[in-house]
Scaffold this active site. Structure first.
Site, short mmCIF file in Angstrom:
data_model
loop_
_atom_site.label_atom_id
_atom_site.label_comp_id
_atom_site.label_asym_id
_atom_site.label_seq_id
_atom_site.Cartn_x
_atom_site.Cartn_y
_atom_site.Cartn_z
N GLY A 120 -0.93 0.71 10.28
CA GLY A 120 -1.48 1.13 8.99
C GLY A 120 -3.00 1.22 9.01
N ASP A 177 -10.03 2.45 1.93
CA ASP A 177 -10.11 1.89 3.29
C ASP A 177 -10.65 2.96 4.24
OD1 ASP A 177 -8.99 -0.61 2.76
OD2 ASP A 177 -6.94 0.15 3.00
N LYS A 214 0.81 -1.23 0.00
CA LYS A 214 0.00 0.00 0.00
C LYS A 214 0.84 1.28 0.00
CE LYS A 214 -4.01 -2.05 2.28
NZ LYS A 214 -5.06 -1.92 3.28
P1 ATR Z 1 -1.61 -2.83 10.98
O1 ATR Z 1 -0.86 -2.13 9.91
O2 ATR Z 1 -2.36 -4.04 10.53
O3 ATR Z 1 -2.46 -1.91 11.79
P2 ATR Z 1 0.77 -2.88 12.67
O4 ATR Z 1 1.37 -1.75 11.94
O5 ATR Z 1 1.64 -4.07 12.97
O6 ATR Z 1 -0.49 -3.50 11.94
O7 ATR Z 1 0.13 -2.32 14.05
C1 ATR Z 1 -0.29 -3.17 15.07
C2 ATR Z 1 -0.86 -2.36 16.23
O8 ATR Z 1 -1.10 -3.26 17.32
C3 ATR Z 1 0.10 -1.31 16.76
O9 ATR Z 1 -0.64 -0.23 17.26
C4 ATR Z 1 0.80 -2.07 17.88
O10 ATR Z 1 1.36 -1.25 18.88
P3 ATR Z 1 2.87 -0.68 18.75
O11 ATR Z 1 2.80 0.48 17.81
O12 ATR Z 1 3.22 -0.29 20.13
O13 ATR Z 1 3.69 -1.81 18.21
C5 ATR Z 1 -0.34 -2.85 18.44
N1 ATR Z 1 0.15 -4.03 19.20
C6 ATR Z 1 0.63 -5.17 18.68
N2 ATR Z 1 0.98 -6.03 19.67
C7 ATR Z 1 0.70 -5.39 20.83
C8 ATR Z 1 0.82 -5.76 22.24
N3 ATR Z 1 1.30 -6.94 22.62
N4 ATR Z 1 0.42 -4.85 23.17
C9 ATR Z 1 -0.05 -3.64 22.80
N5 ATR Z 1 -0.19 -3.24 21.50
C10 ATR Z 1 0.17 -4.10 20.54
#
Ligand code: ATR
Length: 294
Positions: free
Chosen positions: A147, A119, A82
């Site tokens: 994202g 989206d 994207k």
């Molecule tokens: P996407 O693009 O699908 O939204 P991503 O960029 O991997 O996926 O984002 C995942 C989100 O879940 C993020 O906000 C992440 O928090 P961080 O920015 O701190 O990484 C959050 N996330 C993933 N695992 C987490 C966990 N164990 N506890 C809290 N937040 C989590």
């Protein structure tokens, strides 16, 4: 000549007039987009097909040039393409530029590439269809800063939302997301916060949106519950499989209105479909078919 199964638009075979659409991703085999677009195209009797193409990130530009060369009408993009599509576009709609992500490309008669982000409005379309809140006066708490969060926040701002708090495990990431969008929406009150319930004024929010996968697939559970939300609050999760996440279940048991990600998936597809075909997607029929598949 008698009518046969082959005259049915659902079973009409491709021929030399068939136009091609598709989705690129890496991986892409999990995509539900072909199961949305092909029945919609068939329902309207359009001689088009929608396929899934696994495109390696190293091959993105080559694949896109190939799509133009072959006269494709357009395509969707999913992870990880994207962002990388942006510099390949001849024209970019302002919203896609602001978000920094393209999920829909239209190829015009001259072979020019037009990039869009469906989206972002897809989430708002889905919310308005099911729970028509007054967004300009709504106070929103959004969880996550990846994202998916970026698209939803941009969609809310575009729809006139004025108060959004983005809570994230890494608050700096939430700050960056809001910083990137704030310049385009100077009147909005935007806040970044840590993902800690005790630090958030839960009783003040009208809308809670989870964009993280916490609580699913063996991930740790979400460090926040809908318990202190007011009874008017709507609780959304952008996940559609399972249809009810632990967060949505807790909200429903508490008597709050809930919304999963299926509507967002359909609405982003519907906008892309119209960009390519000039026709509205038969969303009721497509939703019914998709529910049968999930
Ligand atoms: P996407 O693009 O699908 O939204 P991503 O960029 O991997 O996926 O984002 C995942 C989100 O879940 C993020 O906000 C992440 O928090 P961080 O920015 O701190 O990484 C959050 N996330 C993933 N695992 C987490 C966990 N164990 N506890 C809290 N937040 C989590």
């Amino acid at each position: 000549m008698s009518t046969t199964a082959f005259d049915n638009p659902f079973t009409r075979l491709p021929d030399s007039q068939t136009r091609l659409l598709g989705v690129i991703g890496h991986p892409v085999a999990h995509s539900l987009s072909p199961a949305i677009h092909n029945p919609a195209l068939a329902w309207l009797g359009l001689n088009m097909r929608y396929l899934a193409f696994p495109v390696h990130p190293d091959q993105l530009a080559t694949a896109v040039r190939g799509f133009v060369a072959m006269g494709m009408l357009g395509f969707n993009a999913t992870v990880p393409h994207k962002e990388a599509l942006l510099p390949l576009m001849d024209h970019l709609e302002p919203l896609a530029q602001r978000i920094g992500a393209v999920n829909t490309v239209r190829i015009d008669e001259q072979g020019k590439l037009h990039g869009y982000n469906t989206d972002a409005p897809g989430f708002v379309d889905s919310l308005m269809e099911s729970h028509p809140l007054d967004l300009p006066t709504s106070n929103v708490l959004l969880l996550g800063a990846g994202g998916a969060a970026r698209g939803v926040v941009a969609g809310l701002l575009e729809a006139g939302c004025q108060r959004i708090t983005v809570a994230n495990r890494t608050p700096a990431r939430a700050q960056q997301l809001l910083h990137d969008l704030a310049a385009h929406y100077p009147a909005a009150a935007l806040q970044a916060a840590p993902l800690q319930e005790e630090l958030l004024p839960m009783g003040d929010y009208d809308l809670l949106i989870n964009t993280t996968l916490l609580g699913l697939h063996g991930d740790p559970s979400l460090p926040l519950s809908p318990q202190r939300l007011p009874s008017r609050a709507v609780v959304c999760d952008i996940v559609y499989n399972p249809p009810e996440t632990p967060l949505l279940q807790a909200a429903r048991l508490q008597g709050l209105a809930t919304l999963n990600g299926l509507g967002m998936l359909l609405q982003q597809a519907s906008r892309a479909f119209t960009l390519w075909t000039g026709q509205p997607m038969p969303i009721v029929e497509v939703r019914q078919r998709l529910l049968g598949l999930l």
